[in-house]
Design a protein around this motif. Structure first.
Motif, PDB file in Angstrom:
ATOM      1  N   LEU A   1       0.819  -1.210   0.000  1.00  0.00           N
ATOM      2  CA  LEU A   1       0.000   0.000   0.000  1.00  0.00           C
ATOM      3  C   LEU A   1       0.853   1.260   0.000  1.00  0.00           C
ATOM      4  O   LEU A   1       0.501   2.272  -0.622  1.00  0.00           O
ATOM      5  CB  LEU A   1      -0.919   0.008   1.230  1.00  0.00           C
ATOM      6  N   ALA A   2       2.004   1.192   0.680  1.00  0.00           N
ATOM      7  CA  ALA A   2       2.880   2.357   0.779  1.00  0.00           C
ATOM      8  C   ALA A   2       3.774   2.518  -0.441  1.00  0.00           C
ATOM      9  O   ALA A   2       4.263   3.616  -0.725  1.00  0.00           O
ATOM     10  CB  ALA A   2       3.742   2.245   2.026  1.00  0.00           C
TER      11      ALA A   2
ATOM     12  N   TRP B   1       0.666   8.271   4.241  1.00  0.00           N
ATOM     13  CA  TRP B   1      -0.673   7.925   3.741  1.00  0.00           C
ATOM     14  C   TRP B   1      -1.525   9.179   3.684  1.00  0.00           C
ATOM     15  O   TRP B   1      -1.661   9.899   4.668  1.00  0.00           O
ATOM     16  CB  TRP B   1      -1.304   6.881   4.667  1.00  0.00           C
ATOM     17  N   GLU B   2      -2.125   9.434   2.546  1.00  0.00           N
ATOM     18  CA  GLU B   2      -2.881  10.666   2.354  1.00  0.00           C
ATOM     19  C   GLU B   2      -4.330  10.564   2.826  1.00  0.00           C
ATOM     20  O   GLU B   2      -4.969  11.569   3.122  1.00  0.00           O
ATOM     21  CB  GLU B   2      -2.859  11.062   0.864  1.00  0.00           C
TER      22      GLU B   2
ATOM     23  N   LEU C   1      -7.408   3.434   5.551  1.00  0.00           N
ATOM     24  CA  LEU C   1      -6.221   2.572   5.582  1.00  0.00           C
ATOM     25  C   LEU C   1      -6.560   1.230   6.227  1.00  0.00           C
ATOM     26  O   LEU C   1      -6.147   0.170   5.740  1.00  0.00           O
ATOM     27  CB  LEU C   1      -5.093   3.265   6.341  1.00  0.00           C
TER      28      LEU C   1
END
Length: 257
Positions: free
Chosen positions: A40-41, A70-71, A77
Motif C-alpha cells: 500500500l505504501a 498515507w494521504e 487505511l
C-alpha cells in the motif's frame, strides 16, 4: 505526510509460525502485515508488535505500530488492510498516534488467558482453542498455588529460554479463574512475560490440579531458578493475548512476549 499508526489486531494463530518474521518462512503474522502495508505504501514498511506470540498462539488484542506516508484517513487505511488480510486475521482499529509511541516499548502491562477444557467429553467445536484435560482438576488447589505467583519474582524457572541474558524478573498483578461447566480460563495480568512463561505457569498449575504437585511447592520452584523444576509447557493453542495496556499506572517493561 509520514504518520505513526497504532493498530489493534485479532488473529487465529493456529496456522502461523508465531508473530515474528523469520528467515526460513514467510508464514508469520508480522510478515503478512508487512507485505500488505508495504504494498500500500509502495516501499518497505516495518510493523512492530507489542509481543512475539508463539506459533499457534492466538490474539484478541495484539497491538502493533508502523510509520507510513498515507494521504487518506486512518479508517480508509484500515479498510484497505483488512481487504487484503486472510480470513483468520483482522485489524479491529487503527489510529494515528504520537511519533514516539512504540507498541512494545511503550507497553505497561498485558493480559494473557489460557483455556483448559476439563471434561471427559472431547471439545469438538473448540478443539483448536483449548487444551483438553480429561482428569478432573482440583480448582481450589490451583487457585491456592497461583497466589504464590503474585507480585514481583524472578521467573527464571518459568522461562523456556535457557540462554536468557536479560532480567527474568517480572511482576504479576492478578490471576483470575473463570469457570463454566467444561472450561477453566486462567487470566494472567502482568507487566511483562518471558518466553513461554504463561504456558509453563499453566502447566504447573494443571499438575497441581491433578495432584502431581502441592500448592506449597510453588515458592521452592520460584527460588530454584531452574526450568526443570517447573511443570510442563501447556500447548500454545489454549493461549490468547487478550489485552495490552498503555498509559499511566503500570510499569514499563522490556518484555518481548
Amino acid at each position: 505526510m509520514m504518520r505513526n499508526y497504532k493498530m489493534l489486531l485479532a488473529y487465529d494463530g493456529g496456522r502461523y509460525n508465531g508473530w515474528q518474521k523469520q528467515g526460513n518462512t514467510d508464514n508469520t503474522i508480522q510478515e503478512k502485515l508487512e507485505g500488505i502495508v508495504s504494498a500500500l505504501a509502495g516501499c518497505p514498511i516495518e510493523v512492530y508488535g507489542s509481543g512475539r506470540t508463539d506459533a499457534g498462539t492466538h490474539a484478541y488484542g495484539q497491538v502493533a505500530n508502523f510509520h507510513m506516508n498515507w494521504e487518506g484517513t486512518a479508517e480508509k487505511l484500515m479498510d484497505c488492510i483488512n481487504e487484503k488480510l486472510p480470513e483468520d486475521m483482522a485489524v479491529l482499529s487503527l489510529e494515528s498516534v504520537s511519533p514516539r509511541f512504540h507498541s512494545r516499548l511503550s507497553a505497561k502491562g498485558k493480559i494473557y488467558e489460557y483455556t483448559i477444557w476439563n471434561s471427559k467429553k472431547p471439545p469438538v467445536f473448540e478443539r483448536k482453542y483449548v487444551f483438553w484435560c480429561e482428569k478432573p482438576l482440583h480448582l481450589e488447589k490451583m487457585k491456592e498455588a497461583s497466589q504464590a505467583f503474585l507480585g514481583e519474582h524472578d521467573f527464571k524457572s518459568f522461562c523456556a529460554n535457557k540462554r536468557m541474558k536479560k532480567s527474568t524478573v517480572r511482576k504479576i498483578y492478578e490471576i483470575q479463574f473463570l469457570c463454566t461447566e467444561d472450561k477453566i480460563t486462567i487470566s494472567y495480568h502482568g507487566n511483562g512475560f518471558l518466553y513461554q512463561m504463561v504456558r509453563i505457569l499453566t502447566g504447573t498449575l494443571i499438575e497441581v490440579g491433578e495432584g502431581k504437585r502441592q500448592p506449597e511447592e510453588i515458592s521452592a520452584i520460584l527460588a530454584a531458578l531452574d526450568r526443570e523444576k517447573a511443570g510442563f509447557t501447556a500447548p500454545a493453542k489454549g493461549l490468547v493475548l487478550r489485552e495490552v495496556f498503555y498509559g499511566e499506572g503500570r510499569e514499563e517493561n522490556d518484555s518481548d512476549y
